[in-house]
Design a protein around this motif. Structure first.
Motif, short mmCIF file in Angstrom:
data_model
loop_
_atom_site.label_atom_id
_atom_site.label_comp_id
_atom_site.label_asym_id
_atom_site.label_seq_id
_atom_site.Cartn_x
_atom_site.Cartn_y
_atom_site.Cartn_z
N ILE A 256 -9.60 2.53 10.27
CA ILE A 256 -9.76 3.21 9.18
C ILE A 256 -10.82 4.19 9.21
CG2 ILE A 256 -8.57 1.36 7.95
CD1 ILE A 256 -11.66 0.38 7.14
N PHE B 195 -10.19 7.64 8.18
CA PHE B 195 -9.39 8.10 6.87
C PHE B 195 -10.76 8.04 5.83
CE2 PHE B 195 -5.16 7.72 7.71
CZ PHE B 195 -5.25 6.79 8.66
N MET C 236 -9.90 5.75 0.42
CA MET C 236 -9.09 4.31 0.60
C MET C 236 -9.00 4.13 -1.13
SD MET C 236 -11.14 2.81 3.70
CE MET C 236 -11.86 4.01 4.87
N ARG D 155 -14.74 -1.99 2.00
CA ARG D 155 -13.84 -2.00 3.31
C ARG D 155 -14.66 -2.54 4.31
NH1 ARG D 155 -17.50 1.42 2.18
NH2 ARG D 155 -17.87 3.40 3.53
N VAL E 49 -9.07 -2.92 3.70
CA VAL E 49 -9.94 -2.60 2.25
C VAL E 49 -9.58 -3.71 1.24
CG1 VAL E 49 -9.66 -0.77 0.49
CG2 VAL E 49 -9.07 -0.02 2.76
N CYS F 77 -1.99 -0.25 -2.09
CA CYS F 77 -3.02 0.22 -1.10
C CYS F 77 -2.73 1.67 -0.81
CB CYS F 77 -3.24 -0.74 -0.16
SG CYS F 77 -4.69 -0.03 1.10
N ILE G 278 -4.36 5.04 1.66
CA ILE G 278 -5.42 5.69 2.39
C ILE G 278 -4.99 7.27 2.65
CG2 ILE G 278 -6.37 3.45 3.52
CD1 ILE G 278 -4.92 4.34 5.83
N ASN H 112 -6.35 10.82 4.87
CA ASN H 112 -7.30 11.56 5.54
C ASN H 112 -7.48 12.98 5.39
OD1 ASN H 112 -5.33 12.97 6.69
ND2 ASN H 112 -4.92 11.72 8.64
N GLU I 298 -1.27 10.80 3.72
CA GLU I 298 -1.41 9.73 3.02
C GLU I 298 -0.24 8.69 3.46
OE1 GLU I 298 -2.15 12.12 -1.24
OE2 GLU I 298 -0.49 11.27 -1.12
#
Length: 115
Positions: free
Chosen positions: A28, A31, A34, A70, A77, A94, A96, A98, A103
């Motif tokens: 993660i 990213f 979140m 997280r 997360v 959830c 996330i 970047n 997505e």
């Protein structure tokens, strides 16, 4: 391939607590956004809590009751939900993202708050 798996949902009485987890199949660290969203029956999906560039933000309806966090070592997360109300009943997702705009969503976990 990026995969997200939520867990921790269930049935809880009003005033109770739940901890939702979102396990991510990749690091993660890549990213910068979140978050947790929810969708109640007959309603549009809404943002609940988000971490953007390490800063948390919350919907007014959950401010002071929910906390997003997280764990980079576990690529997970979390959403700690306290003082739950019947109106918190929804499927929680959830998500996330970047910096490239990619997505990814999880499949959702049901949270039901009822006596």
């Amino acid at each position: 391939q990026v995969q997200l798996v939520e867990s921790g949902g269930g049935l809880v009485q009003p005033g109770g607590s739940l901890l939702l987890s979102c396990g991510v199949s990749v690091s993660i660290y890549d990213f910068n956004v979140m978050g947790w969203h929810r969708q109640a029956p007959g309603k549009e999906r809404e943002l609940v809590a988000i971490i953007r560039d390490s800063r948390p933000h919350y919907a007014d309806s959950v401010m002071g009751r929910f906390a997003i966090s997280r764990d980079y070592s576990k690529n997970t997360v979390y959403l700690q939900m306290n003082i739950l109300k019947p109106e918190d009943t929804a499927v929680y997702y959830c998500k996330i993202s970047n910096s490239l705009g990619n997505e990814y969503w999880g499949q959702g976990t049901q949270v039901t708050v009822s006596s």
